[in-house]
Design an enzyme around this catalytic site. Structure first.
Site, PDB file in Angstrom:
ATOM      1  N   GLY A  16       0.807  -1.214   0.000  1.00 58.28           N
ATOM      2  CA  GLY A  16       0.000   0.000   0.000  1.00 58.28           C
ATOM      3  C   GLY A  16       0.835   1.257   0.000  1.00 58.28           C
ATOM      4  O   GLY A  16       1.669   1.452   0.881  1.00 58.28           O
ATOM      5  N   GLY A  18      -0.290   4.372   0.344  1.00 57.01           N
ATOM      6  CA  GLY A  18      -1.083   5.486   0.878  1.00 57.01           C
ATOM      7  C   GLY A  18      -0.249   6.316   1.849  1.00 57.01           C
ATOM      8  O   GLY A  18       0.980   6.225   1.862  1.00 57.01           O
ATOM      9  N   PHE A  19      -0.942   7.106   2.665  1.00 59.48           N
ATOM     10  CA  PHE A  19      -0.233   7.990   3.598  1.00 59.48           C
ATOM     11  C   PHE A  19       0.714   7.210   4.505  1.00 59.48           C
ATOM     12  O   PHE A  19       1.830   7.651   4.753  1.00 59.48           O
ATOM     13  CB  PHE A  19      -1.244   8.761   4.449  1.00 59.48           C
ATOM     14  CG  PHE A  19      -1.947   9.845   3.703  1.00 59.48           C
ATOM     15  CD1 PHE A  19      -1.258  10.962   3.267  1.00 59.48           C
ATOM     16  CD2 PHE A  19      -3.310   9.763   3.437  1.00 59.48           C
ATOM     17  CE1 PHE A  19      -1.895  11.971   2.572  1.00 59.48           C
ATOM     18  CE2 PHE A  19      -3.964  10.772   2.748  1.00 59.48           C
ATOM     19  CZ  PHE A  19      -3.262  11.877   2.315  1.00 59.48           C
ATOM     20  N   GLY A  20       0.290   6.038   4.982  1.00 58.34           N
ATOM     21  CA  GLY A  20       1.110   5.277   5.910  1.00 58.34           C
ATOM     22  C   GLY A  20       2.269   4.571   5.226  1.00 58.34           C
ATOM     23  O   GLY A  20       3.424   4.713   5.635  1.00 58.34           O
ATOM     24  N   GLU A 175     -18.262  17.860   2.512  1.00 59.38           N
ATOM     25  CA  GLU A 175     -17.509  18.571   1.480  1.00 59.38           C
ATOM     26  C   GLU A 175     -18.137  18.364   0.104  1.00 59.38           C
ATOM     27  O   GLU A 175     -18.222  19.296  -0.700  1.00 59.38           O
ATOM     28  CB  GLU A 175     -16.035  18.141   1.525  1.00 59.38           C
ATOM     29  CG  GLU A 175     -15.413  18.581   2.860  1.00 59.38           C
ATOM     30  CD  GLU A 175     -13.936  18.272   3.021  1.00 59.38           C
ATOM     31  OE1 GLU A 175     -13.236  19.095   3.626  1.00 59.38           O
ATOM     32  OE2 GLU A 175     -13.485  17.208   2.554  1.00 59.38           O
ATOM     33  N   ASP A 305      -5.685   3.067   8.399  1.00 57.13           N
ATOM     34  CA  ASP A 305      -7.102   2.679   8.459  1.00 57.13           C
ATOM     35  C   ASP A 305      -7.313   1.197   8.724  1.00 57.13           C
ATOM     36  O   ASP A 305      -8.353   0.806   9.251  1.00 57.13           O
ATOM     37  CB  ASP A 305      -7.799   3.007   7.119  1.00 57.13           C
ATOM     38  CG  ASP A 305      -8.155   4.475   6.996  1.00 57.13           C
ATOM     39  OD1 ASP A 305      -7.653   5.265   7.818  1.00 57.13           O
ATOM     40  OD2 ASP A 305      -8.932   4.823   6.092  1.00 57.13           O
ATOM     41  N   ALA A 322      -5.756  10.697   7.783  1.00 54.06           N
ATOM     42  CA  ALA A 322      -4.407  10.670   7.227  1.00 54.06           C
ATOM     43  C   ALA A 322      -3.345  10.788   8.316  1.00 54.06           C
ATOM     44  O   ALA A 322      -2.328  10.085   8.294  1.00 54.06           O
ATOM     45  CB  ALA A 322      -4.247  11.786   6.200  1.00 54.06           C
TER      46      ALA A 322
END
Lengths: 437, 437
Positions: A16, A18-20, A175, A305, A322
């Site tokens: 992954g 992603g942010f992590g 949003e 997550d 995040a």
């Protein structure tokens, strides 16, 4: 890179980007490890701005960033587009569609996907928005339904095409609601002179009694006020009963005829096959100890997550934001270094930087610990924080120009239907989430 | 807009929102006509920069512009996304997938599509590049084949994934070749340290003895020199015999193993059903008189790539370039006004502004009548001309930033695979050309 040269070092596989996952890989630069980063896409997605891709304010490429480009020059890292089929925790092998990959340390940073809570009909007909392809599908659906509406002779026939029901009033729902309201208030009459502004309806629905659940009451109330003022109908304490693609029904009898239901009411972790059932927590997350290590394992970590770190302070685990992923990723990268050096890993301590959510083109809610404010100044903070968080100088400049243009002329966004969205594709959207598309 | 109010005015239906169609519609603003503009997409495509979308230098939305946005405020115009199935020239009706549309005047501005000259195998396996979806397919294919290459253990197995054969050395082929050579020379090593630069091959093939056929010999030779210096293998006087998806064969016995054949060797007009055979010219174009009127009709016009105006000066018709379409569109819009006022339409006179083609990130060829130059200054002219020709201030700014960024750091482009390209989709690509996707 010569693989033979590296084989003397332990291999860290990160699933992954992603942010992590990105933070783990960064912390391992120039360390005596071989890093293999896997993702089903070749880019990182800046999820906080997905809703702007969905509503046409930003291009997909402005919030996506090439993982290869990001790790240019990190000599101990190899990136592969890969789909993980199974983890073999006994033999320490990740099985993927590009072959088996052995690991010494494994970091599961697979994030989360939309949770329909087992309601197959809603899953079949409602639109999720957790990835760039899904955000683009949503954009095309909105535009196509506006085009469809102008072909219908009566107000009644147009109504389902022009009603947008957003289920889940968290930051994503709020949003999106703001952006759709802007579209109605400022663009609809210009682009579709055949349609009356009043015919387009935006509903924001939640079973909780407030919007922006995890925010302060002050922020939540302000957000609801902003939304209502922009013409969004906020329906709280309302539970969805069913949706058949034509009509959404709520508990208690109310219903809305709509072709557009967007579901952001929950998430579930994306856990690879091979993780034992005993390690699965509520929300399909992986139970981890206080150093993000999967329970029952010594060399597998889960972050962001997909991780559930249950402690006395966090009985439900950490929020799916995040910052949690970034901080867990940084710590885990450092901890792997410590373990390799023979040191003890350090425990995770979450530093909550606060929450931001934006509403429309020039308002936001800021909950920064005890400091809370709402409106234009919060929006400036929101802009600044998101700009500096984006990857790539070019992305920052282009996003900034888009925001300035949209702030000034109220008619931002390109609104092109590049690939027609076909509703029948929704039936297979769960598959889309897990496969590169 | 109240349709009843307009019904007293004649209806002008324009099929196609390309360079020509847009000009017709513009000329009819504030005139006593009702304009209905049809296109299968909801955007105008700035085709001269398609190759930059294909190679990742620009985003699709930078070279597409919403037709609705473009005609905001033109009260006598209605835009519809529509697929034309047939024209009934007897009853003056255009049949479409959104219903029949009667016209008083019809302008066919449908442009051209890729011409495979009847070779079904090539059509099945080679990539065309005439629309934004096709350019995106091409982008994803290039990136996917680079990803595929790093998974192959031997140089021989990698070769077909890393060989790019561009058939047709017109501006499209030349500009694509330059962009792919830049990718090889400046990006490949950074993004794919596993691959040696020398393994990636770019071939530019034409059956003519020169590149940039319609350009001056001076410009053509300079272009070939630039390309060769960048490492492109230019194969002239070479005819393609076959391509089976694995190997392209040329007349005379030579062949290249490749997964990447990009076909820009010819175009054919897109003529709607219902146009009589007697009005079809070579290249599947509509024969028009000197006022762009379809032969045998008094109220149907054809302009741009789909029109063939055969005169003593132009025995083959005009070149298929934007300027011809723009000038024919302007004239036809004015002529329709003249005819409605009871005046005579004026004949078409093409004003050739010259030709430009760019090679790589900072060189170009300029053939401006008798003034010819090549290199960096020509590239500045090329940049300027293309920037001012783009629609939309935001597009101009964003394209300019992208070009400056790519000029400075030689690593422009986002290179994201947003939607996986599936080669089996190529089999139905002719359908893709004619349907919005």
């Amino acid at each position: 890179m010569n693989p033979n040269e590296l084989s003397k070092f332990p291999t860290v596989v990160v699933i992954g980007g992603g942010f992590g996952g990105i933070q783990v890989a960064k912390q391992l630069a120039n360390k005596p490890v071989e890093v293999i980063l896997l993702d089903k896409h070749n880019y990182h997605t800046f999820q906080p701005l997905l809703y702007q891709v969905a509503t046409g304010g930003l291009e997909a490429e402005s919030i996506g960033f090439s993982l290869r480009k990001n790790f240019e020059g990190q000599k101990n890292l190899r990136f592969r587009i890969a789909e993980v089929s199974k983890i073999d925790t006994e033999s320490n092998i990740v099985h993927t569609d590009i072959g088996p990959i052995p690991y010494d340390y494994l970091v599961i940073a697979t994030g989360s996907t939309t949770n329909f809570f087992g309601n197959k009909d809603i899953e079949k007909y409602a639109m999720p928005m957790k990835s760039i392809p899904e955000a683009l599908n949503l954009r095309y659906m909105v535009l196509q339904n506006l085009e469809e509406a102008i072909l219908k002779p009566s107000k009644e026939e147009r109504a389902p095409y022009l009603s947008f029901v957003l289920v889940g009033a968290g930051p994503t729902g709020v949003e999106l609601a703001g952006a759709l309201a802007e579209l109605r208030n400022h663009v609809l009459n210009k682009d579709y002179p055949e349609l009356a502004k009043e015919e387009m309806k935006v509903y924001l629905v939640d079973f909780l009694p407030k919007v922006l659940g995890p925010f302060s009451d002050e922020g939540s109330k302000a957000a609801q006020g902003f939304l209502t003022k922009m013409g969004v109908e906020v329906l709280l304490n309302v539970k969805v009963e069913s949706y058949n693609g034509e009509e959404i029904k709520f508990e208690g009898g109310k219903s809305i005829r709509t072709k557009n239901v967007i579901w952001s009411a929950g998430v579930a972790g994306v856990v690879p096959d091979g993780v034992g059932k005993e390690a699965i927590e509520r929300g399909n997350r992986i139970k981890v100890d206080n150093v993000c290590r999967m329970v029952g394992s010594s060399n597998i970590f889960a972050i962001g997550d997909v991780a559930a770190m249950i402690t006395d302070d966090t009985p439900k685990g950490h929020p799916g934001v995040a910052q949690v992923a970034i901080q867990m990723g940084q710590l885990t990268g450092k901890n792997i270094n410590r373990i390799i050096r023979g040191e003890q890993p350090e425990p995770f301590k979450y530093f909550d930087k606060g929450s931001l959510a934006t509403i429309g083109r020039n308002k936001a809610i800021a909950d920064l610990g005890k400091i809370r404010f709402q409106g234009f100044f919060a929006w400036l903070i929101w802009m600044f924080v998101h700009l500096i968080s984006l990857m790539g100088g070019r992305n920052r400049v282009i996003v900034f120009i888009n925001w300035v243009a949209s702030y000034m002329n109220n008619n931002g966004g390109s609104r092109l239907i590049i690939r027609k969205f076909k509703p029948e594709e929704l039936a297979s959207k769960t598959e889309q989430v897990s496969k590169p598309d």
